[in-house]
Every structure is written in structure tokens, then in C-alpha cells.
Design an enzyme around this catalytic site. Structure first.
Site, PDB file in Angstrom:
ATOM      1  N   ASP A 171       0.107   5.101   0.892  1.00  0.00           N
ATOM      2  CA  ASP A 171      -0.072   6.034   1.893  1.00  0.00           C
ATOM      3  C   ASP A 171      -0.160   5.433   3.482  1.00  0.00           C
ATOM      4  O   ASP A 171      -1.001   4.532   3.451  1.00  0.00           O
ATOM      5  CB  ASP A 171      -1.324   7.102   1.646  1.00  0.00           C
ATOM      6  N   ASP A 179       0.827  -0.953   0.025  1.00  0.00           N
ATOM      7  CA  ASP A 179      -0.046   0.036  -0.028  1.00  0.00           C
ATOM      8  C   ASP A 179       1.110   1.095   0.051  1.00  0.00           C
ATOM      9  O   ASP A 179       2.206   1.011   0.459  1.00  0.00           O
ATOM     10  CB  ASP A 179      -0.944   0.069   1.254  1.00  0.00           C
TER      11      ASP A 179
HETATM   12  O1  LIG Z   1      -3.311   4.081   1.550  1.00  0.00           O
HETATM   13  P1  LIG Z   1      -3.610   4.240   0.000  1.00  0.00           P
HETATM   14  O2  LIG Z   1      -4.631   3.269  -0.514  1.00  0.00           O
HETATM   15  O3  LIG Z   1      -2.375   4.168  -0.754  1.00  0.00           O
HETATM   16  O4  LIG Z   1      -3.971   5.538  -0.071  1.00  0.00           O
HETATM   17  C1  LIG Z   1      -5.121   6.265   0.642  1.00  0.00           C
HETATM   18  C2  LIG Z   1      -5.609   7.633   0.334  1.00  0.00           C
HETATM   19  O5  LIG Z   1      -6.086   7.313  -1.176  1.00  0.00           O
HETATM   20  C3  LIG Z   1      -6.479   8.278   0.969  1.00  0.00           C
HETATM   21  O6  LIG Z   1      -7.739   7.418   1.402  1.00  0.00           O
HETATM   22  C4  LIG Z   1      -8.827   7.922   1.829  1.00  0.00           C
HETATM   23  O7  LIG Z   1      -9.670   6.998   2.056  1.00  0.00           O
HETATM   24  P2  LIG Z   1     -11.112   6.987   1.009  1.00  0.00           P
HETATM   25  O8  LIG Z   1     -10.642   6.818  -0.419  1.00  0.00           O
HETATM   26  O9  LIG Z   1     -11.461   8.362   1.073  1.00  0.00           O
HETATM   27  O10 LIG Z   1     -12.059   6.034   1.516  1.00  0.00           O
HETATM   28  C5  LIG Z   1      -8.581   8.445   3.063  1.00  0.00           C
HETATM   29  O11 LIG Z   1      -8.183   7.359   4.210  1.00  0.00           O
HETATM   30  C6  LIG Z   1      -7.093   9.437   3.148  1.00  0.00           C
HETATM   31  O12 LIG Z   1      -6.644   9.791   4.440  1.00  0.00           O
HETATM   32  C7  LIG Z   1      -6.074   8.630   2.346  1.00  0.00           C
HETATM   33  O13 LIG Z   1      -4.769   9.575   2.193  1.00  0.00           O
HETATM   34 MG   LIG Z   2      -2.704   3.323   3.450  1.00  0.00          MG
END
Ligand SMILES: O=P(O)(O)OC[C@@H](O)[C@H]1O[C@@H](OP(=O)(O)O)[C@@H](O)[C@@H](O)[C@@H]1O
Ligand SMILES: [Mg+2]
Ligand SMILES: [Zn+2]
Length: 176
Positions: A9, A7
Site C-alpha cells: 500500500d 511494500d
Molecule cells: O503499506 P502496507 O504495509 O502494504 O499496508 C498498510 C496497510 O495495512 C494499512 O496500514 C495501516 O496501519 P496500521 O496497520 O493500522 O498501523 C494504515 O496505515 C492504513 O492506512 C494502511 O492502509
Molecule cells: Mg505502505
């Protein structure tokens, strides 16, 4: 083939509840960059599967996302490693796509790209959706405490989930 899927972020770079919207907001977890380079130098293929609903939400565009991934590649290359395939889901939660985690579409895309089975492949994430995506395709779910990991740990984990402090600890475990 030694394949590790990450993953993004909260595992490779610091996450934010306000999303990572600009290149300046994309702050690498330094030990994670070093871990990716170390794994790569040791013969591991390191791929990435990342939800990027910020695209669907209009918070940033694909060029900005690509600049973050170019920076990731640069930082790892400076330490003698390389990053493999990076797959992102550009969709929002209500778009009904097959690639947004916890759906396993991105993991399957990576497996197809490399022509390998996903069974037992470690997928490292900080969120429950990462763990559930792993389980959907018989990957080994692995949670790190960085990013949203502590939040994820506050609820019961799927049976068999491995937990590590960070990606550096995972690299130390895999390279011995
Ligand atoms: O952890 P990965 O998958 O690499 O990316 C997560 C991000 O796309 C964002 O995903 C969002 O969730 P929602 O997409 O709004 O449910 C939130 O959790 C944000 O805080 C976060 O930065
Ligand atoms: Mg993540
Ligand atoms: Zn998608």
C-alpha cells in the site's frame, strides 16, 4: 539473484487512511505496475511484504485480500512480467507477532523462500515502519514519495535511506 522487495500500500497501489477494504478500493499506481513488469522482464524477482492489520480489525477477509493480489498478478502478467512471493502480516498492532513491520519477519520469510541473504537487498516502502524493518535485517531502506511517503519525509529518515519519487524511478535506476 536480483531480488527487490516491495511494500504494497502506497508503493504498488494507492493507499488510504481508511484501509484498502475491497477489490474496488485496490487502485494500482499505474506506473508501479509497469515498473514491476519492466523489472521482472529484466530478470528481477519482485517480492512483496505487506502489513494487513485490516484482517485482524475485521475490515476485510483473506479471500478479499487474495483477490487484490490476484488482480496485481494479472495486471503485471498483462505486461509480460510476474510478481514473486507476496507475504502479508494479518495481525493487529497489539498481537505481538514477529511479522508486523517494523519487525523484519516477512523480509526474513522472503529471504528463506528464495535461499538468499537480505544484506543490501533493497526494500521499498512509503512508511517509517518499512524503513525500520529494512534496517533490522541489513536491507537497503528505500523510500518512495507516493502513498505516505511525503508524510514519512516530514520527519528525519534513518541514515542511508534512499529516496525516489516512485517505483518507476527505482526501476529506471536499477535497469540501465
Ligand atoms: O503499506 P502496507 O504495509 O502494504 O499496508 C498498510 C496497510 O495495512 C494499512 O496500514 C495501516 O496501519 P496500521 O496497520 O493500522 O498501523 C494504515 O496505515 C492504513 O492506512 C494502511 O492502509
Ligand atoms: Mg505502505
Ligand atoms: Zn504478523
Amino acid at each position: 539473484m536480483k531480488l527487490l522487495i516491495l511494500d504494497r500500500d502506497g508503493v504498488i497501489n494507492h493507499d488510504s487512511d481508511a484501509y484498502i477494504k475491497t477489490l474496488d478500493e485496490w487502485l494500482p499506481i499505474d506506473s508501479s505496475i509497469a515498473a514491476i513488469a519492466r523489472l521482472s522482464r529484466a530478470g528481477w524477482t519482485v517480492a512483496v511484504a505487506t502489513n494487513q492489520s485490516g484482517l485482524a480489525r475485521g475490515y476485510y477477509d483473506l479471500a478479499t485480500l487474495d483477490s487484490m493480489h490476484a488482480r496485481l498478478r494479472e495486471l503485471v502478467a498483462e505486461q509480460g512480467g510476474e510478481v514473486g512471493l507476496i507475504v502479508h502480516c494479518p495481525h493487529g498492532p497489539n498481537d505481538g507477532c514477529d511479522c508486523r513491520k517494523p519487525k523484519p519477519g516477512m523480509l526474513q520469510q522472503i529471504a528463506t523462500h528464495y535461499g538468499v541473504s537480505l544484506s543490501g537487498v533493497w526494500f521499498v516502502g512509503d512508511s517509517r515502519s518499512d524503513l525500520d524493518a529494512a534496517l533490522a535485517v541489513d536491507c537497503q531502506p528505500v523510500l518512495v514519495r507516493t502513498g505516505k511517503g511525503e508524510r514519512t519525509l516530514s520527519m528525519p529518515l534513518p541514515a542511508g535511506t534512499l529516496v525516489f519519487d516512485d517505483l518507476a524511478a527505482i526501476a529506471a535506476q536499477l535497469i540501465h
